[in-house]
Design a protein around this motif. Structure first.
Motif, PDB file in Angstrom:
ATOM      1  N   GLU A 208      33.049  34.095  38.892  1.00 19.81           N
ATOM      2  CA  GLU A 208      32.950  35.562  38.785  1.00 19.81           C
ATOM      3  C   GLU A 208      33.185  36.254  40.112  1.00 19.81           C
ATOM      4  O   GLU A 208      33.416  37.454  40.170  1.00 19.81           O
ATOM      5  CB  GLU A 208      31.585  35.941  38.189  1.00 19.81           C
ATOM      6  CG  GLU A 208      31.439  35.445  36.765  1.00 19.81           C
ATOM      7  CD  GLU A 208      30.072  35.750  36.149  1.00 19.81           C
ATOM      8  OE1 GLU A 208      29.836  35.319  35.011  1.00 19.81           O
ATOM      9  OE2 GLU A 208      29.242  36.418  36.826  1.00 19.81           O
ATOM     10  N   ASN A 209      33.140  35.492  41.201  1.00 21.90           N
ATOM     11  CA  ASN A 209      33.381  36.076  42.532  1.00 21.90           C
ATOM     12  C   ASN A 209      34.805  35.814  43.024  1.00 21.90           C
ATOM     13  O   ASN A 209      35.146  36.133  44.161  1.00 21.90           O
ATOM     14  CB  ASN A 209      32.391  35.492  43.550  1.00 21.90           C
ATOM     15  CG  ASN A 209      30.959  35.768  43.165  1.00 21.90           C
ATOM     16  OD1 ASN A 209      30.688  36.758  42.483  1.00 21.90           O
ATOM     17  ND2 ASN A 209      30.046  34.889  43.536  1.00 21.90           N
ATOM     18  N   ILE A 210      35.635  35.219  42.173  1.00 26.99           N
ATOM     19  CA  ILE A 210      37.018  34.931  42.583  1.00 26.99           C
ATOM     20  C   ILE A 210      37.931  35.952  41.918  1.00 26.99           C
ATOM     21  O   ILE A 210      38.010  36.026  40.687  1.00 26.99           O
ATOM     22  CB  ILE A 210      37.409  33.482  42.204  1.00 26.99           C
ATOM     23  CG1 ILE A 210      36.509  32.494  42.951  1.00 26.99           C
ATOM     24  CG2 ILE A 210      38.890  33.231  42.528  1.00 26.99           C
ATOM     25  CD1 ILE A 210      36.701  31.043  42.540  1.00 26.99           C
ATOM     26  N   GLN A 211      38.591  36.721  42.760  1.00 30.89           N
ATOM     27  CA  GLN A 211      39.475  37.771  42.218  1.00 30.89           C
ATOM     28  C   GLN A 211      40.925  37.271  42.196  1.00 30.89           C
ATOM     29  O   GLN A 211      41.266  36.326  42.917  1.00 30.89           O
ATOM     30  CB  GLN A 211      39.400  39.033  43.108  1.00 30.89           C
ATOM     31  CG  GLN A 211      37.976  39.451  43.478  1.00 30.89           C
ATOM     32  CD  GLN A 211      37.068  39.602  42.264  1.00 30.89           C
ATOM     33  OE1 GLN A 211      37.529  39.979  41.192  1.00 30.89           O
ATOM     34  NE2 GLN A 211      35.785  39.252  42.388  1.00 30.89           N
ATOM     35  N   GLY A 212      41.736  37.925  41.401  1.00 34.69           N
ATOM     36  CA  GLY A 212      43.176  37.627  41.437  1.00 34.69           C
ATOM     37  C   GLY A 212      43.537  36.316  40.745  1.00 34.69           C
ATOM     38  O   GLY A 212      42.704  35.708  40.071  1.00 34.69           O
ATOM     39  N   ASP A 213      44.767  35.896  40.957  1.00 34.34           N
ATOM     40  CA  ASP A 213      45.303  34.727  40.249  1.00 34.34           C
ATOM     41  C   ASP A 213      45.606  33.559  41.170  1.00 34.34           C
ATOM     42  O   ASP A 213      46.284  32.618  40.762  1.00 34.34           O
ATOM     43  CB  ASP A 213      46.623  35.123  39.550  1.00 34.34           C
ATOM     44  CG  ASP A 213      46.329  35.885  38.257  1.00 34.34           C
ATOM     45  OD1 ASP A 213      47.249  36.541  37.721  1.00 34.34           O
ATOM     46  OD2 ASP A 213      45.162  35.826  37.816  1.00 34.34           O
ATOM     47  N   ALA A 214      45.153  33.640  42.420  1.00 30.61           N
ATOM     48  CA  ALA A 214      45.497  32.560  43.345  1.00 30.61           C
ATOM     49  C   ALA A 214      44.324  32.253  44.268  1.00 30.61           C
ATOM     50  O   ALA A 214      43.564  33.136  44.643  1.00 30.61           O
ATOM     51  CB  ALA A 214      46.722  32.951  44.167  1.00 30.61           C
ATOM     52  N   LEU A 215      44.219  30.979  44.597  1.00 30.39           N
ATOM     53  CA  LEU A 215      43.216  30.514  45.565  1.00 30.39           C
ATOM     54  C   LEU A 215      43.895  30.406  46.928  1.00 30.39           C
ATOM     55  O   LEU A 215      45.135  30.392  46.999  1.00 30.39           O
ATOM     56  CB  LEU A 215      42.703  29.131  45.125  1.00 30.39           C
ATOM     57  CG  LEU A 215      41.963  29.078  43.786  1.00 30.39           C
ATOM     58  CD1 LEU A 215      41.824  27.635  43.308  1.00 30.39           C
ATOM     59  CD2 LEU A 215      40.599  29.747  43.898  1.00 30.39           C
ATOM     60  N   PRO A 216      43.129  30.306  48.010  1.00 34.91           N
ATOM     61  CA  PRO A 216      43.752  30.041  49.319  1.00 34.91           C
ATOM     62  C   PRO A 216      44.640  28.795  49.228  1.00 34.91           C
ATOM     63  O   PRO A 216      44.273  27.816  48.557  1.00 34.91           O
ATOM     64  CB  PRO A 216      42.553  29.803  50.237  1.00 34.91           C
ATOM     65  CG  PRO A 216      41.437  30.594  49.604  1.00 34.91           C
ATOM     66  CD  PRO A 216      41.658  30.481  48.124  1.00 34.91           C
ATOM     67  N   ILE A 217      45.797  28.849  49.855  1.00 33.36           N
ATOM     68  CA  ILE A 217      46.761  27.741  49.728  1.00 33.36           C
ATOM     69  C   ILE A 217      46.290  26.515  50.509  1.00 33.36           C
ATOM     70  O   ILE A 217      45.994  26.600  51.704  1.00 33.36           O
ATOM     71  CB  ILE A 217      48.155  28.168  50.241  1.00 33.36           C
ATOM     72  CG1 ILE A 217      48.691  29.336  49.406  1.00 33.36           C
ATOM     73  CG2 ILE A 217      49.137  26.983  50.157  1.00 33.36           C
ATOM     74  CD1 ILE A 217      50.006  29.904  49.945  1.00 33.36           C
ATOM     75  N   VAL A 218      46.226  25.391  49.812  1.00 37.19           N
ATOM     76  CA  VAL A 218      45.918  24.094  50.426  1.00 37.19           C
ATOM     77  C   VAL A 218      46.954  23.110  49.886  1.00 37.19           C
ATOM     78  O   VAL A 218      47.274  23.139  48.699  1.00 37.19           O
ATOM     79  CB  VAL A 218      44.503  23.614  50.052  1.00 37.19           C
ATOM     80  CG1 VAL A 218      44.197  22.252  50.696  1.00 37.19           C
ATOM     81  CG2 VAL A 218      43.455  24.654  50.473  1.00 37.19           C
TER      82      VAL A 218
END
Ligand SMILES: NC(=O)C[C@H](N)C(=O)O
Length: 330
Positions: A208-218
């Motif tokens: 619920e605290n993750i916005q948008g459609d992408a995570l930080p790139i790893v």
């Protein structure tokens, strides 16, 4: 009876082969969720089962967008008072990643069971129908509450965090280096161990605290002999905020690669040492001076799971000590 929702995402469990002797030659992600459920009417004896078609993809093609869609759908369902458990039907290629991500980000003590199959339903001795039956039985079991996210494959109940796919042509494909949590026989779970790490309600991460459609790139670089440092540099240029070095043995780094990793670490790209060894277990300062370099070690997480935890960690911090804490705890 408990209420169980099956969230279908595709994969071989929904696949179709040209003939019944095609156990490895088929097209994944063809059969819709209602057909999956209707093919195993016995599940209705276990629970009130309904289906949701969240995606219809082969799991090798799942990106952050699809992963976040699945997690948001599961999170929405477990918040409903009339939903007692959730099953996710999923391709096996990246099943372990989705299961781990759900264990890190969905706050609930309701059973969440990720299930797939190695053979399409069109094949002789297809494994999907019984896997689905057993997954529903597990999701409906009161004894499964508060034990974390499970992977149910081939009668085994695995913990999401340490299960991985170890062979791509057999039905006993999934293994955990620390052993299954239990087994499911004729619709009944039998328990032998619990998870010792943080998950679900005890996680500091929350979908619920993750916005948008992408995570930080790893990204991951696979260790071997005669490596070129260019891959690491290219990933950093492409926006990677952390790089998982899937090293030989003890997560080892070739001496001619160390300078590049240190340069990237200085530039703010977090270096994380994992192992290409199937049951890899990487400790700090064993064969590399991690304290001196400011690197993180992935502990017993395989490279693909380390990648997910690193991405979630980077939604909260860039501090190497804090990221390392997370790798010890999840
Ligand atoms: N057995 C499977 O499900 C394999 C398929 N490529 C998938 O991951 O979707």
């Amino acid at each position: 009876k408990n209420n169980v929702v099956v969230v279908a995402t595709g994969g071989t469990i929904a696949g179709a082969g040209a003939s019944s002797t095609n156990s490895a030659t088929y097209t994944a992600a063809k059969v819709p969720v209602d057909d999956l459920l209707n093919a195993v009417p016995q599940i209705q004896n276990l629970a009130n089962v309904t289906g949701v078609q969240a995606l219809q993809v082969a799991s090798e093609s799942i990106t952050d967008k699809e992963l976040l869609t699945i997690a948001r759908k599961v999170n929405e369902l477990v918040k409903k008072p009339d939903v007692n458990g959730v099953v996710i039907t999923h391709g096996t290629d990246t099943l372990e990643e989705t299961a781990y991500f759900l264990s890190l980000t969905v706050h609930t003590d309701k059973p969440i069971v990720v299930v797939g199959s190695m053979r399409p339903p069109s094949a002789l001795s297809a494994d999907g129908p019984l896997n689905l039956y057993s997954a529903v039985a597990l999701a409906a079991a009161d004894s499964a509450k508060g034990k974390g996210v499970f992977v149910l494959m081939n009668d085994d109940i695995f913990a999401a965090r340490d299960v991985s796919k170890t062979i791509n042509i057999h039905t006993d494909a999934f293994v955990s280096q620390w052993g299954a949590l239990g087994t499911l026989v004729e619709g009944k779970p039998y328990w032998f161990r619990n998870v010792a790490k943080r998950f679900n309600n005890s996680s500091e991460f929350n979908i619920e605290n993750i916005q948008g459609d992408a995570l930080p790139i790893v990204q991951i670089v696979y260790g071997s002999g005669n490596m070129l440092p260019d891959a690491y540099v290219a990933y950093a240029k492409a926006g990677a905020k952390a790089i998982i070095h899937a090293g030989t043995g003890n997560g080892s780094v070739a001496n001619y690669i160390v300078p590049t990793l240190n340069q990237l670490q200085q530039q703010g790209v977090q270096i994380i040492r994992s192992s290409r060894v199937p049951q890899g277990f990487v400790l700090r300062n064993a064969e590399q001076p991690d304290d001196k370099y400011g690197w993180v070690v992935a502990h017993d997480l395989n490279p693909q799971k380390a990648k997910l935890l690193a991405a979630l960690a980077l939604t909260k911090t860039k501090d190497a000590k804090e990221i390392q804490r997370m790798f010890w705890e999840y």
